[in-house]
Design an enzyme around this catalytic site. Structure first.
Site, mmCIF file in Angstrom:
data_model
loop_
_atom_site.group_PDB
_atom_site.id
_atom_site.type_symbol
_atom_site.label_atom_id
_atom_site.label_comp_id
_atom_site.label_asym_id
_atom_site.label_seq_id
_atom_site.Cartn_x
_atom_site.Cartn_y
_atom_site.Cartn_z
ATOM 1 N N HIS A 1 0.794 -1.231 0.000
ATOM 2 C CA HIS A 1 0.000 0.000 0.000
ATOM 3 C C HIS A 1 0.821 1.274 0.000
ATOM 4 C CE1 HIS A 1 -4.231 -1.208 0.541
ATOM 5 N NE2 HIS A 1 -3.711 -2.308 1.069
ATOM 6 N N LYS B 1 -8.741 14.132 3.732
ATOM 7 C CA LYS B 1 -7.892 12.943 3.751
ATOM 8 C C LYS B 1 -6.989 13.079 4.970
ATOM 9 C CE LYS B 1 -6.316 14.078 -0.436
ATOM 10 N NZ LYS B 1 -6.343 12.800 -1.120
ATOM 11 N N ARG B 2 -6.255 12.031 5.298
ATOM 12 C CA ARG B 2 -5.330 12.151 6.421
ATOM 13 C C ARG B 2 -4.347 13.285 6.168
ATOM 14 N NH1 ARG B 2 -5.356 8.243 10.518
ATOM 15 N NH2 ARG B 2 -3.647 9.476 11.328
ATOM 16 N N LYS C 1 0.834 14.527 1.144
ATOM 17 C CA LYS C 1 -0.466 14.887 0.563
ATOM 18 C C LYS C 1 -0.587 16.397 0.327
ATOM 19 C CE LYS C 1 -2.962 10.907 2.608
ATOM 20 N NZ LYS C 1 -3.748 10.268 1.521
ATOM 21 N N THR D 1 -8.352 6.829 -2.824
ATOM 22 C CA THR D 1 -9.702 6.365 -3.126
ATOM 23 C C THR D 1 -10.690 7.523 -2.940
ATOM 24 O OG1 THR D 1 -9.851 5.559 -0.846
ATOM 25 C CG2 THR D 1 -9.401 3.925 -2.570
ATOM 26 N N LYS E 1 -14.318 8.744 -5.011
ATOM 27 C CA LYS E 1 -15.608 9.141 -4.435
ATOM 28 C C LYS E 1 -16.023 10.506 -4.968
ATOM 29 C CE LYS E 1 -13.938 6.887 -0.243
ATOM 30 N NZ LYS E 1 -13.286 7.195 1.056
HETATM 31 C C1 LIG Z 1 -11.979 7.484 1.357
HETATM 32 C C2 LIG Z 1 -11.526 7.867 2.697
HETATM 33 C C3 LIG Z 1 -10.167 8.057 2.965
HETATM 34 C C4 LIG Z 1 -9.114 7.947 1.894
HETATM 35 O O1 LIG Z 1 -8.922 9.220 1.305
HETATM 36 P P1 LIG Z 1 -7.682 9.524 0.337
HETATM 37 O O2 LIG Z 1 -8.000 10.870 -0.228
HETATM 38 O O3 LIG Z 1 -7.687 8.468 -0.716
HETATM 39 O O4 LIG Z 1 -6.464 9.518 1.181
HETATM 40 C C5 LIG Z 1 -9.790 8.420 4.244
HETATM 41 N N1 LIG Z 1 -10.695 8.570 5.222
HETATM 42 C C6 LIG Z 1 -12.010 8.418 5.002
HETATM 43 C C7 LIG Z 1 -12.973 8.630 6.124
HETATM 44 C C8 LIG Z 1 -12.477 8.049 3.743
HETATM 45 O O5 LIG Z 1 -13.793 7.867 3.545
#
Ligand SMILES: *Cc1c(COP(=O)(O)O)cnc(C)c1O
Length: 817
Positions: free
Chosen positions: A357, A545-546, A551, A653, A657
């Protein structure tokens, strides 16, 4: 599934009475949620039991997804939608004196048993597996405390325990009868049997009881209900009555507490190892318990002929966290079932598949030998033996090349390299997006790709459209269904049929209205939860995101700082009104990430309270970002910020979304962004920044100069200087000094600006201006949105699961009658 109004009403009343000793007039919203969820859970049992029975009876191949994290979020709406009960329940609730469904839904705490993308991927996979009728189940840990609750106090992140089990969880079923034992410490003792064979056993080890709690994983529009099995740790005779009677109360429960510590809390770190003994305990605890569980049901069904084990079993390892399962399965087969090494190794290496990952080399897990050996003496012997045999192979292959042999050794530098163990012990190694897998093959794992080219493959991530579109964005879902029917719910590539609507002005106007109503919904939510007022007429530019340096939330907020300066310096400057929305948790020990959160909140505070920029620029930090918050934010986004340094984000991911909810990607050519742009078309995204090849080249030449970029762009230089000149802090306070220095000079032995924030700034700023220009033409913008939605089919986790099934898992669908 069906449920009449009377059944629902009577069941809720019964459950309120039984569980809380209350009637409807006395019950709180929380108790109503519990009674409603319990009612639905009871409804699910029939199909759940039927699925379990069928999977236990039929000689079928099964997949087990081992993951330290499952970021499930809430279950009520998801289970109602997937079982087809949602509409009935919502309608009935409107007729009954129980309160609004949407209020009751908000009472459910998130099952936040994960950090971010990796844990949410596991949750999406479970949804797709059940929906597609595949026998695939999850194994993990039932953390008493999940991902911490984040509050912002004085602009800073403060962490509070996530008490998601403070009330009982109405979905889970405890199976005390299926508890197994897991051992830590002690001595590995070897004795020779009368048959001449060596027999190993552990003496003086600490015994931990692992008790499974099952969660139903409800497939959409099918009777299949799979299982997520989560283990809880306890001790059998941890409580010492003698000590208690001697009034040594703390000592009396010490053993009990130590055992329960194992499943007490999720490690809230993301893409970095914790290096803590307790973390290794967690990993071994759930890996061993799960394997014992799998072996028990295998023997029950197939007897002791383990040569068939790999035919009926495949175990997917979600990152290196469960990789200790590889030597543990060896141990169980050799020590408990008396197989010979070679036979056992043949079985093990046909059973495991490993998903990588991360490209961040600092995130690769390595366990110090002392820790590993002390905690797991027998497993360590097995790792040594795996390595000894592997080194024999390496010695033949790379004769005289000691450096290569050392680098590839599973044990080296006093540590056990879990990723190497994973590759040697698995038949498949996959990355999670095309670029990521390519980088693994050519750079990070190039030696391994050379050795085992046949093991490597790509599986681009996906997300479930049932949660992230159908459930989270009902108005867009209804729009889609109105135009192309419902097939997209089970086959997301059906969305292609929306493409003609990109030239249909009425449909585009509908789409604009839907986005606007979702933006209003988010605005209402922020008003209610954080007393923040934002305008749905502004561009919602979202980065959720985190919080991680790679990032590059810092790039985003630096750009905001330059825009703020520009508005103040030039009262005639009229950018298109924009609301920059952040949501992010920082790992509790990640100082610089927390500093960036403080910076975002400090800038937000300044910008939002300055009347000179009112109506033009606003910054929002959404507190406690998690799945249930995400479900409200994605549908409301206009712009999807995916701005990681190229080559650093394995897949992402969140980007997917956003795309299926009609937000336009503002991103670098990184991770799955590349595939998103490939699908959407380059004109339907805003791409900026250095490519991973360009960055690799700069890295190699090693002559990066931050000042070059500051000299070229005075506005950027000013914003960077504002980190230390007293604009955002009291004079001489060094709150953001480290951020400043890390960009300009590099700190703690790092090169300056390791993540190329300054290098990418100009093209990022340019992309923002391009966005505003297009946004001023609502129809043109809506056209891009429509095409993004229409072309998001590839990013369904249903597609990802079919890819895994075809190339790795080889499962057959099994239908419940
Ligand atoms: C989808 C999701 C992530 C992943 O987000 P990235 O932008 O791909 O890092 C992290 N936390 C939550 C709550 C999510 O739904």
């Amino acid at each position: 599934m069906n449920l009449t109004k009377e059944e629902l009403q009577n069941s809720v009343i019964r459950k309120l009475k039984r569980n809380f000793s209350k009637d409807i007039s006395q019950a709180s919203q929380r108790e109503l949620y519990d009674a409603l969820a319990s009612t639905i859970a009871e409804q699910l049992q029939t199909n759940w039991m039927a699925t379990r029975k069928l999977h236990a009876k039929e000689k079928i191949r099964q997949m087990y997804y081992f993951s330290a994290e499952f970021l499930m979020g809430r279950a009520l709406s998801n289970n109602l939608i997937n079982s087809g009960l949602k509409q009935i329940v919502v309608d009935l609730l409107n007729e009954l004196p129980f309160g609004e469904y949407t209020d009751i839904e908000e009472e459910e705490p998130d099952a936040g048993l994960g950090n971010g993308g990796l844990g949410r991927l596991a949750a999406c996979f479970l949804d797709s597996l059940a929906t597609l009728d595949y026998p695939g189940h999850g194994y993990g840990i039932r953390y008493r405390y999940g991902m911490f609750e984040q509050r912002i106090e004085n602009g800073e992140q403060v962490e509070y325990p996530d008490k998601w089990l403070a009330f009982r969880d109405p979905w889970e079923v405890r199976h005390a009868e299926l508890a197994v034992k897991v051992y830590f410490g002690g001595q590995s003792v070897c004795r020779q049997g009368d048959d001449g064979r060596l027999y190993y056993s552990l003496e003086g080890a600490e015994e931990i009881i692992a008790t499974p709690y099952d969660m139903p994983i409800v497939g959409y529009n099918t009777k299949t209900i799979n299982t997520l099995r989560l283990w809880e740790a306890s001790s059998r005779d941890g409580f010492d009555l003698q000590l208690f009677n001697n009034m040594e109360y703390a000592a009396a429960v010490a053993k009990e507490n130590a055992a329960e510590d194992i499943s007490r809390v999720l490690y809230p770190n993301d893409s970095g190892p914790s290096g803590k003994t307790l973390r290794l305990k967690q990993q071994y605890f759930f890996s061993s318990a799960s394997l014992q569980d799998i072996l028990r049901s295998f023997v029950h069904k197939h007897g002791n002929d383990f040569s068939k084990f790999p035919e009926y079993t495949v175990i997917q390892l979600n990152d290196t966290h469960p990789v200790v399962a590889i030597p543990e399965l060896m141990r169980l087969l050799i020590d408990e079932y008396y197989l010979d090494w070679d036979v056992a190794w043949e079985i093990v290496t046909k059973t495991f598949a490993y998903t990588n990952h991360t490209i961040l080399s600092e995130a690769l897990e390595k366990w110090p030998i002392e820790i590993f050996q002390t905690l797991l003496p027998r497993v360590y012997q097995i790792v040594e033996e795996i390595n000894r045999r592997f080194l024999t192979l390496l010695r033949e292959k790379y004769q005289g090349n000691w450096q290569k042999q050392n680098e590839m050794s599973i044990i080296g530098g006093g540590k056990i390299r879990m990723a190497w163990l994973a590759i040697v012990g698995s038949f498949s190694v996959n990355g999670v997006a095309a670029l990521h897998t390519e980088i693994l093959k050519t750079k990070e794992l190039a030696d391994w790709y050379n050795l085992y080219p046949e093991k490597f493959n790509n599986k681009t991530n996906g997300v479930t459209q049932r949660r992230w579109l159908l459930s989270a964005n009902p108005s867009l879902a209804e729009f889609i269904t109105k135009h192309i029917g419902t097939d997209w719910i089970l086959n997301l590539s059906e969305l292609k049929k929306l493409e003609p609507l990109a030239d249909n002005e009425d449909a585009l106007k509908e789409l604009i209205a839907i986005k606007h109503s979702n933006k209003k919904r988010l605005a209402d939510y922020l008003k209610k939860t954080q007393s923040i007022v934002i305008s749905p007429d502004s561009i919602f530019d979202v980065q959720i995101k985190r919080l991680h340096e790679y990032k590059r939330q810092l790039l985003n907020i630096l750009y905001v700082m330059t825009e703020y300066n520009k508005i103040i310096e030039n009262p005639n400057y009229e950018p298109f009104p924009k609301t920059i929305i952040f949501g992010a948790k920082a790992a509790s020990g990640y100082r610089r990430a927390k500093m960036i959160i403080k910076l975002i909140n400090t800038v937000a505070d300044r910008v939002n309270n300055d009347h000179r920029v009112k109506g033009r620029l606003q910054v929002v930090f959404v507190e406690n970002y998690r799945v249930s918050a995400a479900e409200k934010i994605f549908p409301a986004a206009d712009v999807s910020e995916q701005i990681s340094t190229a080559g650093k984000e394995a897949s992402g991911t969140g980007n997917m979304k956003f795309m299926m909810n009609g937000a336009i990607t503002l991103g670098t050519m990184d991770g799955a962004n590349i595939e998103i742009v490939e699908e959407a078309g380059a004109h339907n995204a805003f791409i900026f920044g250095l490519t991973s090849e360009q960055i690799a080249e700069i890295n190699q030449k090693n002559h990066y100069s931050p000042h070059e970029y500051l000299n070229k762009n005075p506005a950027l230089a000013k914003a960077v200087n504002q980190l230390i000149d007293g604009t955002y802090t009291a004079p001489h306070e060094n709150t953001f000094r480290e951020l400043h220095d890390s960009l300009l000079y590099g700190v703690e032995g790092q090169r300056p600006d390791v993540y190329y924030v300054l290098a990418d700034f100009d093209s990022y700023a340019k992309a923002h201006k391009d966005i505003e220009e297009v946004y001023r033409d609502p129809i043109k913008w809506a056209r891009m949105c429509m095409l993004n939605i229409a072309r998001s089919g590839k990013f369904s986790s249903d597609r990802t699961i079919e890819d895994y099934v075809q190339d790795i898992w080889k499962l057959k669908k099994i239908h419940i009658d």
